[in-house]
Design a protein around this motif. Structure first.
Motif, PDB file in Angstrom:
ATOM      1  N   SER A  59      37.358  63.860  33.789  1.00  0.00           N
ATOM      2  CA  SER A  59      37.447  63.144  32.509  1.00  0.00           C
ATOM      3  C   SER A  59      38.603  62.143  32.611  1.00  0.00           C
ATOM      4  N   GLY A  60      38.626  61.216  31.697  1.00  0.00           N
ATOM      5  CA  GLY A  60      39.645  60.164  31.756  1.00  0.00           C
ATOM      6  C   GLY A  60      39.146  58.957  32.531  1.00  0.00           C
ATOM      7  N   GLU A  61      40.041  57.999  32.743  1.00  0.00           N
ATOM      8  CA  GLU A  61      39.604  56.738  33.354  1.00  0.00           C
ATOM      9  C   GLU A  61      40.499  56.297  34.509  1.00  0.00           C
ATOM     10  N   VAL A  62      39.871  55.676  35.483  1.00  0.00           N
ATOM     11  CA  VAL A  62      40.611  54.966  36.535  1.00  0.00           C
ATOM     12  C   VAL A  62      40.236  53.499  36.377  1.00  0.00           C
ATOM     13  N   ILE A  63      41.221  52.655  36.205  1.00  0.00           N
ATOM     14  CA  ILE A  63      40.932  51.229  35.992  1.00  0.00           C
ATOM     15  C   ILE A  63      41.619  50.422  37.089  1.00  0.00           C
ATOM     16  N   VAL A  64      40.814  49.703  37.860  1.00  0.00           N
ATOM     17  CA  VAL A  64      41.353  48.902  38.974  1.00  0.00           C
ATOM     18  C   VAL A  64      41.175  47.428  38.615  1.00  0.00           C
ATOM     19  N   GLY A  65      42.291  46.734  38.478  1.00  0.00           N
ATOM     20  CA  GLY A  65      42.231  45.301  38.138  1.00  0.00           C
ATOM     21  C   GLY A  65      41.411  45.040  36.891  1.00  0.00           C
ATOM     22  N   GLY A  66      41.534  45.919  35.909  1.00  0.00           N
ATOM     23  CA  GLY A  66      40.817  45.740  34.648  1.00  0.00           C
ATOM     24  C   GLY A  66      39.383  46.252  34.688  1.00  0.00           C
ATOM     25  N   VAL A  67      38.930  46.729  35.860  1.00  0.00           N
ATOM     26  CA  VAL A  67      37.538  47.215  35.979  1.00  0.00           C
ATOM     27  C   VAL A  67      37.549  48.746  35.998  1.00  0.00           C
ATOM     28  N   LYS A  68      36.776  49.333  35.112  1.00  0.00           N
ATOM     29  CA  LYS A  68      36.744  50.799  35.026  1.00  0.00           C
ATOM     30  C   LYS A  68      35.902  51.382  36.166  1.00  0.00           C
ATOM     31  N   LEU A  69      36.423  52.458  36.764  1.00  0.00           N
ATOM     32  CA  LEU A  69      35.676  53.107  37.855  1.00  0.00           C
ATOM     33  C   LEU A  69      34.460  53.835  37.295  1.00  0.00           C
ATOM     34  N   GLN A  70      33.303  53.429  37.734  1.00  0.00           N
ATOM     35  CA  GLN A  70      32.044  54.104  37.405  1.00  0.00           C
ATOM     36  C   GLN A  70      31.043  53.735  38.500  1.00  0.00           C
ATOM     37  N   PRO A  71      29.927  54.466  38.609  1.00  0.00           N
ATOM     38  CA  PRO A  71      29.022  54.193  39.733  1.00  0.00           C
ATOM     39  C   PRO A  71      28.639  52.726  39.889  1.00  0.00           C
ATOM     40  N   SER A  72      28.483  52.022  38.792  1.00  0.00           N
ATOM     41  CA  SER A  72      28.041  50.621  38.882  1.00  0.00           C
ATOM     42  C   SER A  72      29.145  49.689  39.400  1.00  0.00           C
ATOM     43  N   THR A  73      30.410  50.119  39.310  1.00  0.00           N
ATOM     44  CA  THR A  73      31.500  49.233  39.757  1.00  0.00           C
ATOM     45  C   THR A  73      32.096  49.685  41.098  1.00  0.00           C
ATOM     46  N   LEU A  74      31.464  50.682  41.691  1.00  0.00           N
ATOM     47  CA  LEU A  74      32.016  51.291  42.902  1.00  0.00           C
ATOM     48  C   LEU A  74      32.240  50.272  44.022  1.00  0.00           C
ATOM     49  N   ARG A  75      31.261  49.387  44.223  1.00  0.00           N
ATOM     50  CA  ARG A  75      31.353  48.407  45.307  1.00  0.00           C
ATOM     51  C   ARG A  75      32.559  47.484  45.111  1.00  0.00           C
ATOM     52  N   LEU A  76      32.697  47.001  43.880  1.00  0.00           N
ATOM     53  CA  LEU A  76      33.793  46.092  43.555  1.00  0.00           C
ATOM     54  C   LEU A  76      35.139  46.791  43.742  1.00  0.00           C
ATOM     55  N   ILE A  77      35.192  48.041  43.307  1.00  0.00           N
ATOM     56  CA  ILE A  77      36.459  48.786  43.387  1.00  0.00           C
ATOM     57  C   ILE A  77      36.816  49.120  44.834  1.00  0.00           C
ATOM     58  N   ARG A  78      35.816  49.502  45.629  1.00  0.00           N
ATOM     59  CA  ARG A  78      36.114  49.834  47.031  1.00  0.00           C
ATOM     60  C   ARG A  78      36.528  48.588  47.815  1.00  0.00           C
ATOM     61  N   GLN A  79      36.070  47.447  47.342  1.00  0.00           N
ATOM     62  CA  GLN A  79      36.461  46.191  47.982  1.00  0.00           C
ATOM     63  C   GLN A  79      37.920  45.850  47.625  1.00  0.00           C
ATOM     64  N   SER A  80      38.348  46.277  46.436  1.00  0.00           N
ATOM     65  CA  SER A  80      39.697  45.929  45.961  1.00  0.00           C
ATOM     66  C   SER A  80      40.758  46.900  46.435  1.00  0.00           C
ATOM     67  N   VAL A  81      40.348  48.168  46.626  1.00  0.00           N
ATOM     68  CA  VAL A  81      41.331  49.192  46.996  1.00  0.00           C
ATOM     69  C   VAL A  81      41.139  49.574  48.464  1.00  0.00           C
ATOM     70  N   GLY A  82      42.136  49.266  49.275  1.00  0.00           N
ATOM     71  CA  GLY A  82      42.079  49.645  50.689  1.00  0.00           C
ATOM     72  C   GLY A  82      42.754  50.992  50.864  1.00  0.00           C
ATOM     73  N   LEU A  83      42.014  51.961  51.354  1.00  0.00           N
ATOM     74  CA  LEU A  83      42.540  53.323  51.477  1.00  0.00           C
ATOM     75  C   LEU A  83      42.847  53.621  52.943  1.00  0.00           C
ATOM     76  N   VAL A  84      44.093  53.965  53.215  1.00  0.00           N
ATOM     77  CA  VAL A  84      44.469  54.330  54.583  1.00  0.00           C
ATOM     78  C   VAL A  84      44.701  55.835  54.629  1.00  0.00           C
ATOM     79  N   PHE A  85      43.896  56.516  55.436  1.00  0.00           N
ATOM     80  CA  PHE A  85      43.943  57.977  55.474  1.00  0.00           C
ATOM     81  C   PHE A  85      45.153  58.481  56.258  1.00  0.00           C
ATOM     82  N   GLN A  86      45.493  59.742  55.989  1.00  0.00           N
ATOM     83  CA  GLN A  86      46.657  60.336  56.647  1.00  0.00           C
ATOM     84  C   GLN A  86      46.463  60.426  58.157  1.00  0.00           C
TER      85      GLN A  86
END
Lengths: 241, 259
Positions: A59-86
Motif C-alpha cells: 500500500s502507499g505510493e512510489v513516485i518517480v519524477g512525478g510519475v506514480k509507480l503502477q504496471p502501466s508506468t513500469l517501463r518509464l520508471i525502469r528507464q528513469s531509475v538505474g538500479l545497481v545490485f550489491q
C-alpha cells in the motif's frame, strides 16, 4: 521527467506476511545524494527494489519524477531509475562487457548505432573502455562493479539507486569508485553499511530500522548523534569521531 | 575436489571466448557452425550396420584438430565421458539383435554387438565434432553464429545464459566445498548425508541467483524479446570456399563406398 523520488505512506509485506516496510514517507529532490543506512534486515534493499518496480507496494505510493509507480508506468520508471545490485555477478549476465552494457539500450529499442554510442559513453564515464571486449568472468571485483554501474548508465537514468556499492572492494577500488560517484550529478540513493562512504558522498542521511524511518537529516546532524546510531546498531564514521 | 573445480572453471571461462589459433580460426564462426551441423547430419545418417564407414568420419576431425591446434588426444579423452550413457543404449541392441554375423577367434559376434559398437563410435565422433567446434570457436561466437544462422534470439539467449549460469553455479559449489573442506579435518571423503546437504544448498542458491539475475534483467527493461547480439562479422570468399570444400568432403564420405 525531473529527477525526484518520493515514497508516500509506503508499506511492503512479503508473501509470508512479514512486514518489511512500514509507513515510509520520504522525498528525495533533484540531484540530491542520499545515503540509506540501517542494520541488516532494516528494509534498505526492499525499498530500493520498490524504486524500480521490481517489487510493487502493498500500500502507499512510489513516485518517480512525478510519475506514480503502477504496471502501466513500469517501463518509464525502469528507464528513469538505474538500479545497481550489491553483487555485480548478478548484474552481469551477458557474454561480454559490450553486450552487457548494450543490453538495456537495446531493450529501449534504440538503433545499433545509438546503442554503440551509449555503450562507449557509459564505459568512458566509468573509465572502463579498455574492457569492452572482455568477458565479465575475466574481470576483477572493482572492474565488475564499474561495469555494473555502466550497464545502468547506458540507459541514461535520471536517478541512480545503488546497493552496497563498496562491498567486497579493496581500498584502491573503493577509492576509485568513490571518486567516480562524486562526479555524478544524478539523483543518488545509496544503501550502505559503509558509514565512511555515506559521510563522503552524501549530505543527507536516512536511517531505516525495522522497516521504519528512524531519522532523516543532514550528515552532521545524524553522524554526531552517537546515541541514535548505536540504538540502530550503527556506528559513527571515522571523520565524526 | 576444490582443485578440480578450479580446473573446470578455468576451462569453461577459456571456452567462452574460444582459444584456438591456426588456419581454421580465421573462418567466420557461422561457416564453422554450419559445417559442424552438416557433418553431424551426415554422420548420423549412416547405417549402424556400416561400422567401418562410421569410423572413417573420425579422420577429418583429426585433421581439423591439427589445423585448429587443438590436442586431439584431449578431445578424445573428453568425448569418452559420454561412453557410459551411450553404452546403456547399445545394451538394448545387444539383447535384441542376436543374429550371429561373424566368428572371431571362436567368439560369435552378433548383429547387436556390431550395432552397439556403431552407436558408441557414432556418439563419440559426434561429441568430438561438437567439442572441436566449441574449443576452436568459443561458446559466445557460436551463439552469435547461431543467431546469424536464424535461430530465434530467445533460444540463443537461453544457451548463453545457461553457460554463464553454469560458471556462476560452479563458483558457488566451489565456495561450498571450500567451506566444507576448511572444517573437514583433512578428510578426503565426505559422507553421503553431507553431499545431500551440499546439493540441496546448491539448488537453493541456484534458485536465489536465478531470481536476482532475472530482477537485474527486468530492471533493464527485458521482456524476453531481445536482439541479443550485434553481429559484426561478414561473409567473405574465404567462408564460401571453406563451405564448398567441407560439404564436398562430407558428401564424399557419405556417398562413396570404398568396398
Amino acid at each position: 521527467m525531473h529527477h525526484s523520488l518520493e515514497f508516500k505512506d509506503l508499506y511492503y509485506r512479503y508473501p509470508n506476511g512479514q512486514e518489511a516496510l512500514r509507513g515510509i514517507n520520504l522525498k528525495i529532490t533533484h540531484g540530491e545524494h542520499v545515503a540509506l543506512i540501517g542494520a541488516n534486515g532494516a528494509g534498505k534493499s526492499t525499498l530500493q527494489l520498490l524504486t524500480n518496480g521490481l517489487l510493487m507496494p502493498s500500500s502507499g505510493e512510489v513516485i518517480v519524477g512525478g510519475v506514480k509507480l503502477q504496471p502501466s508506468t513500469l517501463r518509464l520508471i525502469r528507464q528513469s531509475v538505474g538500479l545497481v545490485f550489491q553483487d555485480a555477478d548478478n548484474q552481469l549476465f551477458m557474454s561480454t562487457v559490450e553486450e552487457d552494457v548494450a543490453f538495456g539500450p537495446r531493450n529501449l529499442g534504440l538503433s545499433e548505432e545509438e546503442v554503440s554510442g551509449r555503450v562507449i559513453d557509459a564505459l568512458r564515464e566509468v573509465g572502463a573502455e579498455h574492457l569492452l571486449s572482455k568477458s565479465p568472468t575475466q574481470l576483477s571485483g572493482g572492474e565488475k562493479r564499474r561495469i555494473a554501474i555502466a550497464t545502468t548508465l547506458s540507459m541514461t537514468p535520471s536517478i541512480l539507486v545503488m546497493d552496497e556499492p563498496t562491498a567486497n572492494l579493496d581500498p584502491k577500488s573503493r577509492r576509485q569508485l568513490i571518486t567516480l560517484l562524486r562526479g555524478f550529478d544524478h539523483t543518488l540513493l545509496l544503501a550502505t553499511h559503509d558509514m565512511d562512504l555515506a559521510a563522503e558522498l552524501c549530505r543527507r542521511i536516512v536511517i531505516l530500522s525495522q522497516g521504519e524511518i528512524m531519522a532523516d537529516g543532514s550528515a552532521e546532524e545524524i553522524f554526531l548523534n552517537k546515541e541514535l546510531l548505536e540504538s540502530c546498531s550503527l556506528e559513527q564514521p571515522y571523520a565524526y569521531r | 575436489m576444490s582443485r578440480s573445480l578450479d580446473k573446470i572453471l578455468f576451462e569453461l571461462e577459456q571456452v567462452a571466448q574460444g582459444h584456438s589459433s591456426g588456419l581454421a580460426s580465421t573462418i567466420d564462426p557461422r561457416a564453422r557452425t554450419l559445417v559442424a551441423i552438416i557433418f553431424l547430419f551426415g554422420l548420423l545418417s549412416i547405417s549402424l550396420n556400416d561400422i567401418g564407414r562410421i569410423a572413417i568420419w573420425a579422420l577429418p576431425l583429426i585433421f581439423l584438430a591439427l589445423l585448429c591446434r587443438v590436442n586431439y588426444l584431449s578431445l578424445l579423452s573428453r568425448s569418452l565421458i559420454v561412453l557410459p550413457f551411450v553404452a546403456l543404449i547399445g545394451l538394448f541392441d545387444i539383447l535384441h539383435e542376436r543374429e550371429v554375423v561373424a566368428t572371431l577367434l571362436g567368439i560369435r559376434i552378433t548383429q547387436g554387438w556390431i550395432m552397439a559398437l556403431a552407436i558408441m563410435l557414432r556418439a563419440i565422433i559426434s561429441v568430438q565434432a561438437i567439442l572441436l567446434l566449441i574449443l576452436s570457436t568459443g561458446i559466445n561466437p557460436i551463439c552469435r553464429a547461431l543467431q546469424g544462422l536464424g535461430l530465434p534470439s530467445l533460444f540463443v539467449l537461453q544457451l548463453m545464459m545457461v553457460y554463464r549460469f553454469l560458471i556462476i553455479m560452479i563458483r558457488q559449489l566451489q565456495e561450498l566445498m571450500r567451506a566444507a573442506d576448511s572444517r573437514s579435518a583433512a578428510k578426503s571423503h565426505y559422507p553421503l548425508s553431507l553431499w545431500a546437504h551440499l546439493v540441496g544448498e546448491l539448488l537453493l542458491r541456484a534458485v536465489g541467483r536465478a531470481k536476482v539475475i532475472n530482477q537485474a534483467m527486468k530492471a533493464r527493461l527485458w521482456d524476453g524479446r531481445v536482439p541479443i547480439f550485434n553481429d559484426k562479422s561478414c561473409w567473405r570468399w574465404r567462408e564460401t570456399i571453406f563451405m564448398i570444400l567441407s560439404i564436398t568432403g562430407i558428401a564424399l564420405m557419405r556417398y562413396i563406398n570404398l568396398k
